[in-house]
Each structure stands twice: as structure tokens, then as C-alpha cells.
Design an enzyme around this catalytic site. Structure first.
Site: not given
Ligand code: CO
Length: 169
Positions: A135-136, A139, A48, A93-94, A43
Site C-alpha cells: 500500500h505504501e 503511494h 501524503q 488510508c489517511l 502507515g
Molecule cells: Co495510504
């Protein structure tokens, strides 16, 4: 395009709704998908990659874990219609590379969103997909999964992270 990592303040921004479903958006989504797959993510939110728009890519892959057009979801301006139950799963998470921890989330969610052409969709999600949606979407409101850790785990994370950043310098 590069992935913004913690503790960059960009990640705390609240993203704005997408208003134009144009070529610029399509290019953003294509670039996001590429960078997500290249980094072995499931994701990615636009913030991000430092774009404060309510646009998200999710691809949890098929049963064999293969990602592609069939499993790719492009989620614009998501909105939760329903949420039920709870589940605890390990998240990463990236923007917080190489850190994984258990987070409690709703078990099932019903989400309304738009695709890249502005068509409305409503989707029920459970398991990993439900986690990814939550989660997304966090963000887009400037939140990271590590904020959900309990006090002691959060402190431990902050300490380890500072150490890691120092070593990188
Ligand atoms: Co993330």
C-alpha cells in the site's frame, strides 16, 4: 504539516529517491511518525504530507496493537525483490479518510530498503505488514488503494466521496 487527501493531484506524483540521509530526512521521518500516530494510522508515505520523496513509515503495532519504537519501521527507497501468493484484506488510508474496502494484494513480499542512516535492510513480510509495504509503496508511484477496487465499487466510492466533499463545503 498536514495530510493531503483525495482527490488532491499531489497524491499522483511519482516520488524521487532519497539521496541524502541527513538531519532534514530525520526530521521529516520524525514528523511523519507523529502525524501518523496522531491520526491512528499504521502507515504513511512522504507524499501524503506533500513531500515527493521515497520515504515511508510503517507501524502495525505489536500483538496488543501498541505502536512504538520497537515496531516502527522507517523505509527509504523500497524495492520489491520477491512477491508470492495473494490475500484479500480490508484497507484504509489517511488520504482517503473514513473509507475502507477489501483489496487484493500479494500474500508475501521480500523488500529491500534503507533506514534513516542509509543502511541497507532486506525484510520478508506477510499478513498486514505485507499489505502495508504494498500500500505504501504504491503511494510512492502515485497510486491509491481505491484504484484497485473493481469498476462498480470504484463508481460507488466516487459517488459517495463527491457527496461527502459537497457536505463539507
Ligand atoms: Co495510504
Amino acid at each position: 504539516m498536514e495530510i493531503v487527501t483525495y482527490p488532491n493531484k499531489i497524491l499522483k506524483q511519482i516520488s524521487k529517491p532519497v539521496e541524502r540521509f541527513d538531519n532534514e530526512l530525520h526530521k521529516l521521518l520524525d514528523d511523519m511518525y507523529q502525524i501518523m500516530v496522531n491520526n491512528q494510522g499504521v502507515g504513511l508515505a512522504a507524499i501524503q504530507v506533500a513531500v515527493p520523496l521515497r520515504a515511508v513509515i510503517i507501524d502495525i503495532g505489536n500483538e496488543e496493537g501498541e505502536q512504538g519504537e520497537k515496531t516502527k519501521l522507517e523505509i527509504i527507497n523500497p524495492e520489491f525483490l520477491e512477491w508470492n501468493g495473494s490475500q484479500k484484506d480490508t484497507e484504509g488510508c489517511l488520504s482517503v479518510p473514513d473509507y475502507f474496502d477489501d483489496v487484493e494484494r500479494y500474500a508475501n513480499v521480500k523488500v529491500k530498503f534503507y533506514d534513516r542512516f542509509g543502511n541497507e535492510h532486506i525484510k520478508d513480510a506477510d499478513g498486514l505488514l505485507s499489505v502495508a509495504f504494498q500500500h505504501e509503496t504504491d503511494h510512492l508511484d502515485g497510486h491509491l488503494f481505491v484504484e484497485k477496487l473493481d469498476y462498480i465499487k470504484r463508481k460507488k466510492f466516487e459517488k459517495e466521496w463527491k457527496k461527502k466533499l459537497k457536505q463539507k463545503r
